[in-house]
Design a protein around this motif. Structure first.
Motif, mmCIF file in Angstrom:
data_model
loop_
_atom_site.group_PDB
_atom_site.id
_atom_site.type_symbol
_atom_site.label_atom_id
_atom_site.label_comp_id
_atom_site.label_asym_id
_atom_site.label_seq_id
_atom_site.Cartn_x
_atom_site.Cartn_y
_atom_site.Cartn_z
ATOM 1 N N SER A 32 0.812 -1.223 0.000
ATOM 2 C CA SER A 32 0.000 0.000 0.000
ATOM 3 C C SER A 32 0.842 1.268 0.000
ATOM 4 N N MET A 33 2.170 1.126 -0.042
ATOM 5 C CA MET A 33 3.030 2.311 -0.080
ATOM 6 C C MET A 33 2.718 3.139 -1.325
ATOM 7 N N LYS A 34 2.506 4.415 -1.148
ATOM 8 C CA LYS A 34 2.042 5.293 -2.219
ATOM 9 C C LYS A 34 3.014 5.317 -3.395
ATOM 10 N N ASP A 35 2.498 5.100 -4.583
ATOM 11 C CA ASP A 35 3.205 5.196 -5.867
ATOM 12 C C ASP A 35 4.207 4.072 -6.135
ATOM 13 N N VAL A 36 4.652 3.366 -5.111
ATOM 14 C CA VAL A 36 5.682 2.332 -5.326
ATOM 15 C C VAL A 36 5.244 0.964 -4.812
ATOM 16 N N GLY A 37 3.989 0.821 -4.368
ATOM 17 C CA GLY A 37 3.553 -0.415 -3.731
ATOM 18 C C GLY A 37 3.744 -1.655 -4.579
ATOM 19 N N ALA A 38 3.391 -1.593 -5.879
ATOM 20 C CA ALA A 38 3.500 -2.768 -6.744
ATOM 21 C C ALA A 38 4.950 -3.210 -6.888
ATOM 22 N N LEU A 39 5.856 -2.252 -7.088
ATOM 23 C CA LEU A 39 7.273 -2.591 -7.218
ATOM 24 C C LEU A 39 7.866 -3.004 -5.875
ATOM 25 N N ALA A 40 7.384 -2.383 -4.788
ATOM 26 C CA ALA A 40 7.903 -2.724 -3.465
ATOM 27 C C ALA A 40 7.571 -4.169 -3.104
ATOM 28 N N ILE A 41 6.330 -4.603 -3.371
ATOM 29 C CA ILE A 41 5.963 -5.979 -3.041
ATOM 30 C C ILE A 41 6.655 -6.959 -3.985
ATOM 31 N N SER A 42 6.952 -6.520 -5.210
ATOM 32 C CA SER A 42 7.746 -7.351 -6.124
ATOM 33 C C SER A 42 9.181 -7.464 -5.617
ATOM 34 N N THR A 92 -3.075 -4.036 -12.890
ATOM 35 C CA THR A 92 -2.307 -5.049 -13.617
ATOM 36 C C THR A 92 -1.884 -6.183 -12.696
ATOM 37 N N LEU A 93 -1.383 -5.800 -11.531
ATOM 38 C CA LEU A 93 -0.966 -6.810 -10.556
ATOM 39 C C LEU A 93 -2.169 -7.628 -10.073
ATOM 40 N N MET A 94 -3.289 -6.983 -9.877
ATOM 41 C CA MET A 94 -4.510 -7.670 -9.448
ATOM 42 C C MET A 94 -4.936 -8.717 -10.489
ATOM 43 N N GLU A 95 -4.924 -8.346 -11.737
ATOM 44 C CA GLU A 95 -5.335 -9.272 -12.803
ATOM 45 C C GLU A 95 -4.417 -10.490 -12.852
ATOM 46 N N LEU A 96 -3.123 -10.262 -12.771
ATOM 47 C CA LEU A 96 -2.156 -11.366 -12.781
ATOM 48 C C LEU A 96 -2.386 -12.306 -11.595
ATOM 49 N N ASP A 115 8.445 -8.232 -13.750
ATOM 50 C CA ASP A 115 8.552 -7.964 -12.312
ATOM 51 C C ASP A 115 7.213 -8.115 -11.594
ATOM 52 N N LEU A 116 6.133 -7.668 -12.227
ATOM 53 C CA LEU A 116 4.841 -7.711 -11.553
ATOM 54 C C LEU A 116 4.330 -9.140 -11.364
ATOM 55 N N ALA A 117 4.767 -10.068 -12.208
ATOM 56 C CA ALA A 117 4.393 -11.469 -12.004
ATOM 57 C C ALA A 117 5.007 -11.993 -10.708
ATOM 58 N N ILE A 118 6.212 -11.526 -10.379
ATOM 59 C CA ILE A 118 6.833 -11.890 -9.101
ATOM 60 C C ILE A 118 6.004 -11.320 -7.957
ATOM 61 N N GLY A 119 5.530 -10.091 -8.116
ATOM 62 C CA GLY A 119 4.663 -9.501 -7.099
ATOM 63 C C GLY A 119 3.362 -10.266 -6.942
ATOM 64 N N ALA A 120 2.801 -10.739 -8.068
ATOM 65 C CA ALA A 120 1.564 -11.534 -8.012
ATOM 66 C C ALA A 120 1.792 -12.829 -7.249
ATOM 67 N N MET A 121 2.921 -13.485 -7.502
ATOM 68 C CA MET A 121 3.233 -14.725 -6.788
ATOM 69 C C MET A 121 3.427 -14.455 -5.305
ATOM 70 N N THR A 122 4.019 -13.317 -4.953
ATOM 71 C CA THR A 122 4.183 -12.955 -3.547
ATOM 72 C C THR A 122 2.826 -12.850 -2.852
ATOM 73 N N ALA A 146 16.314 -9.895 -8.803
ATOM 74 C CA ALA A 146 16.093 -8.453 -8.706
ATOM 75 C C ALA A 146 16.414 -7.779 -10.042
ATOM 76 N N SER A 147 15.728 -6.684 -10.281
ATOM 77 C CA SER A 147 15.996 -5.871 -11.468
ATOM 78 C C SER A 147 16.400 -4.481 -11.000
ATOM 79 N N SER A 148 16.727 -3.616 -11.955
ATOM 80 C CA SER A 148 17.090 -2.248 -11.594
ATOM 81 C C SER A 148 15.921 -1.512 -10.936
ATOM 82 N N ASP A 149 14.692 -1.973 -11.193
ATOM 83 C CA ASP A 149 13.508 -1.347 -10.612
ATOM 84 C C ASP A 149 13.194 -1.846 -9.200
#
Length: 456
Positions: A47-57, A356-360, A275-282, A131-134
């Motif tokens: 839920s971190m503002k603006d970076v939540g999807a990448l943070a959970i990934s 996007t993360l929700m759909e995955l 990267d977001l697929a990793i977040g979805a698996m998390t 990990a990626s640069s993001d």
């Protein structure tokens, strides 16, 4: 508090169902609170503002490292506590105290070693883990704090597990519950109040690990424990360590294989979904963990009962404890299956609002969680062999689901089905592994029946 004699008579004479309930419920409560902590921890990060999807990934990238740390933490703790229970079943308190001291020593050594390694190679390790640069910033922020506490996290967890092994499961669970509730308070304070972000989540975790270490160590030194952590026993004796490692190898391989699986899965997810697929698996694995945790609690509760009664040559009581545990595990995981079918949007929504993360994640959980009830048989079947000291068999059976069957599936099926193949690999591995484990359990039960007749 229960005395040693009372505990011994209880494990030998009380009804097995009552014992499984008594020993499992505190562990289940502790595991559920731990699971709630993990859920809330990741929900705050997501839920971190603006970076939540990448943070959970980024948090997902740390999972292989976390499971490797857990392999040493949990594996050695289980090896120590099971040895303690077996020695108490044999009436040998002195050897049980040696097992306690040696477990503390080896966990401390491993914790310091891992902390030093991470100080020099953490970034390289995280890039290797996917990990990626993001996402590297979030992964580094989290693990750099977590690894600073490894030197007290490992021995603290081992001492807490030993409390259960000596016959005081309520206190062990009380410690875990208190620690996790403290974490739920600290997380939002550090993450949002102090603006520390993902580092704040890690700091809350480390503080609670320190609480467990201090509390558990105090119990075995100044508290009203049956066993004592004596300075003369805090050393590595080859004979004692071999006994601990023989049993620890099963749990170690289970945890280490989980880390290896996270590594492979992250790489395959990144290849087919980014990267977001990793977040979805998390998010998916976090949801499944909510239902796995009670099963882990059951396994902890029944381990002491099985180990003690097997050491006392009461094989039928050991088998009955396993049967009761499996019925409970299958029931709990069946409820989990129903929940993931009926309320997937609510469950995934805990971790992200990113479309996007929700759909995955919604697509993934519909496939990944299909065989949840079978997982209980896989987990408890391997734990049974571990509890009776059959390390070789328990290692093989624990590796079935996570390595031997899973790895070929996750490498081959995505080539045919793409990202859906990644989600489908685990349920297929669950089905195959369950059938094999049931076969070995039936064979072992027949052998135990013959042994029990020979001791009458």
């Amino acid at each position: 508090m229960t005395s040693k004699i009372e505990t011994t008579n209880e494990l030998r004479d009380d009804k097995v169902l009552r014992l499984v309930i008594k020993y499992s419920i505190p562990a289940i409560l502790a595991m559920m609170v731990t699971s709630l902590y993990n859920t809330v921890d990741r929900a705050f990060i997501g839920s971190m503002k603006d970076v939540g999807a990448l943070a959970i990934s980024g948090l997902g990238v740390t999972m292989p490292f976390m499971t490797i740390l857990g392999a040493f933490c949990v594996g050695l703790a289980v090896g120590g506590s099971t040895n303690i229970a077996i020695k108490l079943g044999e009436g040998n308190k002195e050897e049980a105290e040696k097992a306690l001291g040696n477990t503390f020593a080896i966990e401390l050594f491993v914790g310091i070693a891992m902390m030093i390694i991470s100080a020099f190679f953490l970034e390289d390790i995280l890039y290797f883990f996917g990990a990626s640069s993001d996402t590297i910033k979030y992964s580094m922020d989290y693990m750099s704090v977590i690894m600073c506490g490894a030197w007290f996290n490992l021995p603290g967890f081992a001492m807490n597990s030993a409390i259960r092994g000596e016959g005081n499961p309520k206190l062990a669970s009380k410690m875990m519950i208190t620690s996790c509730l403290l974490n739920l308070i600290l997380d939002p304070i550090f993450i949002f109040g102090f603006g520390m972000g993902i580092k704040g989540a890690a700091l809350g975790t480390v503080i609670c690990q320190l609480v467990i270490c201090l509390w558990s160590t105090y119990y075995f030194t100044k508290g009203k424990s049956n066993l004592k952590l004596r300075l003369k026993n805090i050393r590595i004796e080859s004979k004692i360590i071999k006994g601990i490692l023989a049993i620890a190898l099963t749990q170690f391989c289970m945890e280490l294989s989980a880390g290896f699986i996270h590594l492979i899965t992250n790489k395959v997810l990144k290849l087919y979904g980014g990267d977001l697929a990793i977040g979805a698996m998390t998010a998916i694995t976090s949801i499944n963990l909510l239902f796995y945790m009670p099963v882990f609690g059951i396994s902890q509760g029944m381990q002491t009962i099985i180990a003690y009664n097997y050491g006392a040559k009461q094989f039928d009581r050991a088998k009955k404890a396993l049967s009761i545990g499996m019925i409970g595990a299958i029931g709990i995981l069946s409820l989990g299956l129903i929940a993931t079918r009926l309320f997937p949007e609510i469950l995934i929504g805990i971790f992200t609002k990113d479309a996007t993360l929700m759909e995955l994640a919604l697509n993934g959980i519909s496939i990944y969680s299909l065989t949840l009830p079978a997982v209980g048989i896989c987990i408890l079947g391997a734990v049974y062999f571990q509890s009776i000291g059959n390390a070789k068999m328990s290692i093989v059976l624990s590796l079935l689901r996570q390595v031997i069957v899973f790895i070929p599936l996750i490498l081959l099926i995505p080539k045919l089905l793409g990202l859906n193949g990644v989600w489908a690999a685990q349920p297929l591995a669950d089905i195959i592994s369950t059938l094999i484990i049931v076969g070995f359990l039936i064979k072992e039960f027949k052998v135990d029946s013959v042994r029990e007749l020979s001791y009458r």
